[in-house]
Write a protein that holds these residues in place. Structure first.
Motif, PDB file in Angstrom:
ATOM      1  N   GLN A 118       6.962 -12.435   2.989  1.00  0.00           N
ATOM      2  CA  GLN A 118       5.749 -12.992   3.591  1.00  0.00           C
ATOM      3  C   GLN A 118       6.037 -14.230   4.419  1.00  0.00           C
ATOM      4  O   GLN A 118       5.227 -14.613   5.267  1.00  0.00           O
ATOM      5  N   ASP A 119       7.187 -14.850   4.210  1.00  0.00           N
ATOM      6  CA  ASP A 119       7.578 -15.987   5.047  1.00  0.00           C
ATOM      7  C   ASP A 119       8.063 -15.537   6.420  1.00  0.00           C
ATOM      8  O   ASP A 119       8.111 -16.336   7.349  1.00  0.00           O
ATOM      9  N   SER A 120       8.437 -14.241   6.539  1.00  0.00           N
ATOM     10  CA  SER A 120       9.046 -13.741   7.772  1.00  0.00           C
ATOM     11  C   SER A 120       8.119 -12.864   8.603  1.00  0.00           C
ATOM     12  O   SER A 120       8.203 -12.866   9.835  1.00  0.00           O
ATOM     13  N   ILE A 121       7.247 -12.095   7.959  1.00  0.00           N
ATOM     14  CA  ILE A 121       6.423 -11.131   8.676  1.00  0.00           C
ATOM     15  C   ILE A 121       4.998 -11.125   8.124  1.00  0.00           C
ATOM     16  O   ILE A 121       4.733 -11.626   7.030  1.00  0.00           O
ATOM     17  N   LEU A 122       4.106 -10.542   8.901  1.00  0.00           N
ATOM     18  CA  LEU A 122       2.756 -10.242   8.432  1.00  0.00           C
ATOM     19  C   LEU A 122       2.751  -8.843   7.835  1.00  0.00           C
ATOM     20  O   LEU A 122       3.472  -7.961   8.309  1.00  0.00           O
ATOM     21  N   PHE A 123       1.950  -8.631   6.817  1.00  0.00           N
ATOM     22  CA  PHE A 123       1.823  -7.316   6.207  1.00  0.00           C
ATOM     23  C   PHE A 123       0.470  -6.703   6.544  1.00  0.00           C
ATOM     24  O   PHE A 123      -0.552  -7.400   6.586  1.00  0.00           O
ATOM     25  N   SER A 124       0.477  -5.390   6.740  1.00  0.00           N
ATOM     26  CA  SER A 124      -0.789  -4.663   6.803  1.00  0.00           C
ATOM     27  C   SER A 124      -1.364  -4.573   5.402  1.00  0.00           C
ATOM     28  O   SER A 124      -0.724  -4.985   4.426  1.00  0.00           O
ATOM     29  N   ILE A 125      -2.575  -4.032   5.275  1.00  0.00           N
ATOM     30  CA  ILE A 125      -3.092  -3.756   3.940  1.00  0.00           C
ATOM     31  C   ILE A 125      -2.185  -2.730   3.277  1.00  0.00           C
ATOM     32  O   ILE A 125      -1.487  -1.975   3.961  1.00  0.00           O
ATOM     33  N   PRO A 126      -2.113  -2.688   1.958  1.00  0.00           N
ATOM     34  CA  PRO A 126      -1.233  -1.728   1.282  1.00  0.00           C
ATOM     35  C   PRO A 126      -1.555  -0.292   1.678  1.00  0.00           C
ATOM     36  O   PRO A 126      -2.722   0.095   1.756  1.00  0.00           O
ATOM     37  N   ILE A 127      -0.505   0.481   1.927  1.00  0.00           N
ATOM     38  CA  ILE A 127      -0.670   1.886   2.336  1.00  0.00           C
ATOM     39  C   ILE A 127      -0.329   2.821   1.183  1.00  0.00           C
ATOM     40  O   ILE A 127      -1.023   3.801   0.931  1.00  0.00           O
ATOM     41  N   ILE A 128       0.757   2.540   0.481  1.00  0.00           N
ATOM     42  CA  ILE A 128       1.161   3.360  -0.663  1.00  0.00           C
ATOM     43  C   ILE A 128       1.621   2.438  -1.787  1.00  0.00           C
ATOM     44  O   ILE A 128       1.840   1.245  -1.581  1.00  0.00           O
ATOM     45  N   ARG A 129       1.768   3.025  -2.978  1.00  0.00           N
ATOM     46  CA  ARG A 129       2.410   2.338  -4.091  1.00  0.00           C
ATOM     47  C   ARG A 129       3.743   3.013  -4.353  1.00  0.00           C
ATOM     48  O   ARG A 129       3.870   4.224  -4.261  1.00  0.00           O
ATOM     49  N   ASN A 130       4.722   2.200  -4.684  1.00  0.00           N
ATOM     50  CA  ASN A 130       6.063   2.736  -4.881  1.00  0.00           C
ATOM     51  C   ASN A 130       6.832   1.780  -5.782  1.00  0.00           C
ATOM     52  O   ASN A 130       6.334   0.700  -6.115  1.00  0.00           O
ATOM     53  N   LYS A 131       8.011   2.153  -6.181  1.00  0.00           N
ATOM     54  CA  LYS A 131       8.873   1.247  -6.927  1.00  0.00           C
ATOM     55  C   LYS A 131      10.325   1.598  -6.635  1.00  0.00           C
ATOM     56  O   LYS A 131      10.630   2.659  -6.069  1.00  0.00           O
ATOM     57  N   GLN A 132      11.214   0.709  -7.019  1.00  0.00           N
ATOM     58  CA  GLN A 132      12.636   0.916  -6.813  1.00  0.00           C
ATOM     59  C   GLN A 132      13.256   1.430  -8.113  1.00  0.00           C
ATOM     60  O   GLN A 132      12.940   0.942  -9.198  1.00  0.00           O
ATOM     61  N   ASP A 257     -10.558   2.302   7.371  1.00  0.00           N
ATOM     62  CA  ASP A 257     -11.388   3.493   7.590  1.00  0.00           C
ATOM     63  C   ASP A 257     -10.601   4.780   7.408  1.00  0.00           C
ATOM     64  O   ASP A 257     -11.048   5.716   6.739  1.00  0.00           O
ATOM     65  N   TYR A 258      -9.403   4.814   7.990  1.00  0.00           N
ATOM     66  CA  TYR A 258      -8.626   6.066   8.000  1.00  0.00           C
ATOM     67  C   TYR A 258      -8.189   6.480   6.594  1.00  0.00           C
ATOM     68  O   TYR A 258      -8.144   7.676   6.273  1.00  0.00           O
ATOM     69  N   MET A 259      -7.904   5.502   5.750  1.00  0.00           N
ATOM     70  CA  MET A 259      -7.433   5.834   4.409  1.00  0.00           C
ATOM     71  C   MET A 259      -8.533   6.416   3.518  1.00  0.00           C
ATOM     72  O   MET A 259      -8.255   6.893   2.418  1.00  0.00           O
ATOM     73  N   LEU A 267      -2.501  14.054   4.583  1.00  0.00           N
ATOM     74  CA  LEU A 267      -1.198  13.523   4.965  1.00  0.00           C
ATOM     75  C   LEU A 267      -0.406  13.066   3.743  1.00  0.00           C
ATOM     76  O   LEU A 267       0.786  13.367   3.615  1.00  0.00           O
ATOM     77  N   THR A 268      -1.056  12.373   2.825  1.00  0.00           N
ATOM     78  CA  THR A 268      -0.374  11.915   1.621  1.00  0.00           C
ATOM     79  C   THR A 268       0.040  13.100   0.738  1.00  0.00           C
ATOM     80  O   THR A 268       1.123  13.105   0.160  1.00  0.00           O
ATOM     81  N   SER A 269      -0.824  14.118   0.657  1.00  0.00           N
ATOM     82  CA  SER A 269      -0.481  15.314  -0.134  1.00  0.00           C
ATOM     83  C   SER A 269       0.723  16.037   0.461  1.00  0.00           C
ATOM     84  O   SER A 269       1.541  16.610  -0.264  1.00  0.00           O
TER      85      SER A 269
END
Length: 272
Positions: A118-132, A257-259, A267-269
């Motif tokens: 967050q110090d380097s870039i702006l983020f959009s609203i969350p699109i997906i959830r994921n983990k490493q 709106d699109y989500m 698309l997600t499916s």
């Protein structure tokens, strides 16, 4: 030839050379990239996006380009009357650097939302959830010494990650949590799918990758195990230049709106 004639000849040659230089078409210098906000992108008519080449985000099948993030950024661009240029780049670090210098307007790829980024870039609203997750080969026997069943067993092990990946900070924190050293090998030339393949074929023992990409690899690489989590489930968003707040706001309004649409659910499916 007399001295005067020689001097006259050299003067003529010099005059001709000056004339040639003055009328010769000058090569135009290539304009340097710079961060653009939404109004400049609209004026240009083209949105420039970067992503990673893998079976989730962007890939080529015969003569067709597909991918979740590719199709999503295409849908956004169409809704705004823009053309979109999507370039795959395997280096996470290079994607960030070229977003910052304005080569690209948006990272159309799942970037984990972390305080460090967050110090380097702006983020959009969350699109997906994921983990490493930890990618390793399945145990050959119940007494396998290399197979990891818990995070505590990562002590003194070497994990391979894409250079500049946000998983670097998480692994360092995990090392502090378990009270022992976890070695990290950053790889610049390859993306997550390539590291996963290197684990599968025994070139390296452990890699860290996003769970969705690791899951997609299991169909063709059943010898892999991805059951050990490295991070908690977290939000993944697109990355936007710090100097492009209007672009971020426009993308967020459209995503909101699109989500909720049927198209996004399909698309997600399709990819998850």
């Amino acid at each position: 030839m007399t001295l005067n004639k020689r001097i006259f000849k050299y003067i003529i040659i010099a005059v001709i050379a000056v004339l040639i230089v003055s009328i010769w078409p000058k090569r135009k210098s290539k304009p340097q990239p710079h961060p653009r906000d939404y109004s400049e992108i609209i004026s240009d008519g083209t949105l420039k996006a970067v992503t990673e080449y893998n079976t989730i985000s962007y890939f080529v099948n015969e003569d067709t380009i597909s991918g979740f993030h590719y199709e999503l950024i295409e849908a956004f661009a169409r809704s705004k009357g823009l053309q979109v240029e999507v370039v795959p780049e395997m280096s996470f670090e290079k994607r960030l650097r070229e977003l910052e210098n304005g080569t690209y307007d948006v990272i159309a790829y799942g970037v984990p939302v972390t305080t460090a980024l967050q110090d380097s870039i702006l983020f959009s609203i969350p699109i997906i959830r994921n983990k490493q997750v930890l990618v390793q080969r399945k145990a050959e026997s119940d007494t396998s010494k290399t197979f990891i069943q818990s995070q505590l067993q990562l002590a003194q092990k070497t994990l391979h990650i894409v250079k500049g990946s946000s998983s670097l900070l998480r692994i360092r924190n995990l090392s502090n949590e378990i009270g022992d050293t976890i070695y990290i090998q950053e790889i610049d030339k390859y993306g997550q799918e390539q590291l996963i393949s290197m684990v599968a074929y025994g070139d390296i023992d452990y890699a860290v990758a996003d769970e969705d990409i690791a899951l997609a690899a299991l169909d063709s690489l059943p010898q892999l195990d991805i059951n050990t989590g490295i991070s908690f489930t977290q939000f993944y968003s697109w990355g936007i230049n710090k100097q492009s707040p209007a672009l971020r706001d426009t993308i967020n309004a459209w995503l909101t709106d699109y989500m909720e649409s049927r198209a996004f659910k399909e698309l997600t499916s399709k990819y998850f």
